[in-house]
Design a protein around this motif. Structure first.
Motif, PDB file in Angstrom:
ATOM      1  N   MET A   1      33.776  25.526  31.783  1.00  0.00           N
ATOM      2  CA  MET A   1      33.947  25.428  33.674  1.00  0.00           C
ATOM      3  C   MET A   1      34.600  24.353  34.188  1.00  0.00           C
ATOM      4  O   MET A   1      35.215  22.775  33.900  1.00  0.00           O
ATOM      5  CB  MET A   1      32.320  24.595  33.740  1.00  0.00           C
ATOM      6  N   ALA A   2      35.335  25.174  35.717  1.00  0.00           N
ATOM      7  CA  ALA A   2      36.583  24.500  36.087  1.00  0.00           C
ATOM      8  C   ALA A   2      36.075  22.461  36.987  1.00  0.00           C
ATOM      9  O   ALA A   2      34.309  22.909  37.956  1.00  0.00           O
ATOM     10  CB  ALA A   2      36.893  25.716  37.212  1.00  0.00           C
ATOM     11  N   THR A   3      36.756  22.349  37.500  1.00  0.00           N
ATOM     12  CA  THR A   3      36.478  20.876  38.013  1.00  0.00           C
ATOM     13  C   THR A   3      36.613  21.014  39.328  1.00  0.00           C
ATOM     14  O   THR A   3      37.805  21.345  39.509  1.00  0.00           O
ATOM     15  CB  THR A   3      35.991  19.741  37.143  1.00  0.00           C
ATOM     16  N   ALA A   4      36.070  20.568  39.896  1.00  0.00           N
ATOM     17  CA  ALA A   4      36.628  21.041  41.777  1.00  0.00           C
ATOM     18  C   ALA A   4      37.059  19.500  42.357  1.00  0.00           C
ATOM     19  O   ALA A   4      36.734  18.169  41.414  1.00  0.00           O
ATOM     20  CB  ALA A   4      35.789  20.931  42.599  1.00  0.00           C
ATOM     21  N   LYS A   5      38.797  19.362  42.706  1.00  0.00           N
ATOM     22  CA  LYS A   5      39.022  18.054  42.999  1.00  0.00           C
ATOM     23  C   LYS A   5      39.034  17.742  44.367  1.00  0.00           C
ATOM     24  O   LYS A   5      39.188  19.003  45.606  1.00  0.00           O
ATOM     25  CB  LYS A   5      40.624  18.110  42.739  1.00  0.00           C
ATOM     26  N   TYR A  45      33.035  33.585  40.615  1.00  0.00           N
ATOM     27  CA  TYR A  45      33.472  34.553  40.305  1.00  0.00           C
ATOM     28  C   TYR A  45      34.485  34.401  38.891  1.00  0.00           C
ATOM     29  O   TYR A  45      34.596  36.222  38.190  1.00  0.00           O
ATOM     30  CB  TYR A  45      35.455  34.005  40.895  1.00  0.00           C
ATOM     31  N   ILE A  46      34.334  33.875  37.645  1.00  0.00           N
ATOM     32  CA  ILE A  46      34.392  34.080  36.039  1.00  0.00           C
ATOM     33  C   ILE A  46      33.532  34.746  35.791  1.00  0.00           C
ATOM     34  O   ILE A  46      33.568  35.854  34.876  1.00  0.00           O
ATOM     35  CB  ILE A  46      34.425  33.095  35.656  1.00  0.00           C
ATOM     36  N   GLN A  48      30.903  37.584  37.805  1.00  0.00           N
ATOM     37  CA  GLN A  48      31.947  38.544  37.416  1.00  0.00           C
ATOM     38  C   GLN A  48      32.470  39.480  37.020  1.00  0.00           C
ATOM     39  O   GLN A  48      33.335  40.442  37.133  1.00  0.00           O
ATOM     40  CB  GLN A  48      32.613  38.035  38.973  1.00  0.00           C
ATOM     41  N   LYS A  49      34.512  38.540  36.933  1.00  0.00           N
ATOM     42  CA  LYS A  49      35.764  39.146  36.330  1.00  0.00           C
ATOM     43  C   LYS A  49      34.811  39.296  35.381  1.00  0.00           C
ATOM     44  O   LYS A  49      35.112  40.870  34.602  1.00  0.00           O
ATOM     45  CB  LYS A  49      36.615  37.762  36.481  1.00  0.00           C
ATOM     46  N   GLU A  50      33.670  38.837  33.813  1.00  0.00           N
ATOM     47  CA  GLU A  50      33.947  39.114  32.884  1.00  0.00           C
ATOM     48  C   GLU A  50      32.847  39.758  33.294  1.00  0.00           C
ATOM     49  O   GLU A  50      32.536  41.407  31.828  1.00  0.00           O
ATOM     50  CB  GLU A  50      32.911  37.459  32.328  1.00  0.00           C
ATOM     51  N   GLU A  51      32.151  40.367  33.691  1.00  0.00           N
ATOM     52  CA  GLU A  51      31.188  41.293  33.401  1.00  0.00           C
ATOM     53  C   GLU A  51      31.993  42.728  33.684  1.00  0.00           C
ATOM     54  O   GLU A  51      31.300  43.739  33.224  1.00  0.00           O
ATOM     55  CB  GLU A  51      29.987  41.286  34.556  1.00  0.00           C
ATOM     56  N   GLN A  52      32.940  42.609  35.247  1.00  0.00           N
ATOM     57  CA  GLN A  52      33.489  43.873  35.319  1.00  0.00           C
ATOM     58  C   GLN A  52      34.898  44.115  34.049  1.00  0.00           C
ATOM     59  O   GLN A  52      34.896  45.437  33.322  1.00  0.00           O
ATOM     60  CB  GLN A  52      34.594  43.562  36.028  1.00  0.00           C
ATOM     61  N   LYS A  53      34.944  43.411  33.153  1.00  0.00           N
ATOM     62  CA  LYS A  53      35.499  43.792  31.929  1.00  0.00           C
ATOM     63  C   LYS A  53      34.352  44.331  30.779  1.00  0.00           C
ATOM     64  O   LYS A  53      35.051  44.917  30.364  1.00  0.00           O
ATOM     65  CB  LYS A  53      36.289  42.285  31.307  1.00  0.00           C
ATOM     66  N   LYS A  54      33.826  43.724  30.819  1.00  0.00           N
ATOM     67  CA  LYS A  54      31.982  44.506  29.987  1.00  0.00           C
ATOM     68  C   LYS A  54      32.687  45.974  30.614  1.00  0.00           C
ATOM     69  O   LYS A  54      31.735  46.382  29.512  1.00  0.00           O
ATOM     70  CB  LYS A  54      31.026  43.737  29.875  1.00  0.00           C
ATOM     71  N   ALA A  55      32.007  46.116  31.680  1.00  0.00           N
ATOM     72  CA  ALA A  55      32.370  47.489  33.034  1.00  0.00           C
ATOM     73  C   ALA A  55      33.183  48.277  32.349  1.00  0.00           C
ATOM     74  O   ALA A  55      32.684  49.293  33.407  1.00  0.00           O
ATOM     75  CB  ALA A  55      31.745  47.037  34.264  1.00  0.00           C
ATOM     76  N   LEU A  56      34.007  48.084  32.078  1.00  0.00           N
ATOM     77  CA  LEU A  56      34.977  48.549  31.542  1.00  0.00           C
ATOM     78  C   LEU A  56      34.910  49.878  30.757  1.00  0.00           C
ATOM     79  O   LEU A  56      34.072  49.763  30.007  1.00  0.00           O
ATOM     80  CB  LEU A  56      36.188  48.089  30.935  1.00  0.00           C
TER      81      LEU A  56
END
Length: 197
Positions: A1-5, A45-46, A48-56
């Protein structure tokens, strides 16, 4: 997971890697008033991007090229479609059964390397161009960074002074070819020599 600064403005920013473009890493930035909110946006966002990849579409490369030809049948010339179909059958043996969602940069680069052994750089470029067009149509999120073989420069023959003299002597000795046109032919030979030297 990304960490905010925390930014100097007091807001929080979360950067996540998005894709490669022209050999450089591109990041997506998410800014919010709280750290949790910025991290939440990045995580969404991460996901959603993975779901789009699976939806290919679960096409293999072979099927995707066929569908691309069907899709563009009335737009592209019949010769282009015929060449794409021929290419579909003959050029992609190593990668034709890989699903688009599983196709990687390494797969394509290995195929280019193997294909370039037996084919000219122009043929490799055209075959890769079809793959690129198919991926742009059916899997636009796939980013490829492929190195294609360099084009071989053409070597043009420039006649030497001796060659030109031999041609002139031949025409003088064989008048049946029309010596009257000899000055015109000499001019052409010297003009071409000036263009290519």
């Amino acid at each position: 997971m990304a960490t905010a600064k925390k930014l100097p403005s007091g807001a929080y920013r979360c950067l996540i890697f998005d894709h490669m473009e022209d050999g450089k890493r591109k990041y997506k930035s998410f800014t919010a008033t709280t750290k949790k909110e910025a991290e939440y946006k990045a995580t969404q966002y991460i996901i959603q991007k993975e779901e789009q990849k699976k939806a290919l579409p679960e096409y293999t490369l072979y099927d995707a090229i066929g569908n691309y030809c069907d899709l563009k049948n009335n737009v592209l010339s019949p010769t282009t479609i015929r060449e794409y179909r021929r290419s579909q059958k003959n050029n992609y043996a190593d990668i034709k059964d890989i699903k688009l969602s599983a196709l990687t940069n390494d797969d394509i680069q290995r195929w280019v390397n193997g294909f370039a052994k037996d084919h000219s750089p122009k043929t490799v470029k055209n075959a890769y161009g079809l793959i690129r067009a198919v991926l742009d149509t059916f899997a636009p999120d796939i980013r490829l960074r492929i190195t294609l073989p360099q084009a071989v420069p053409h070597k043009l023959y420039v006649p030497s002074d001796g060659d030109i003299k031999a041609v002139i002597e031949y025409f003088i000795a064989n008048e049946r070819y029309g010596v009257s046109c000899l000055p015109c032919r000499i001019w052409h030979a010297t003009a071409f020599r000036g263009m290519w030297s």
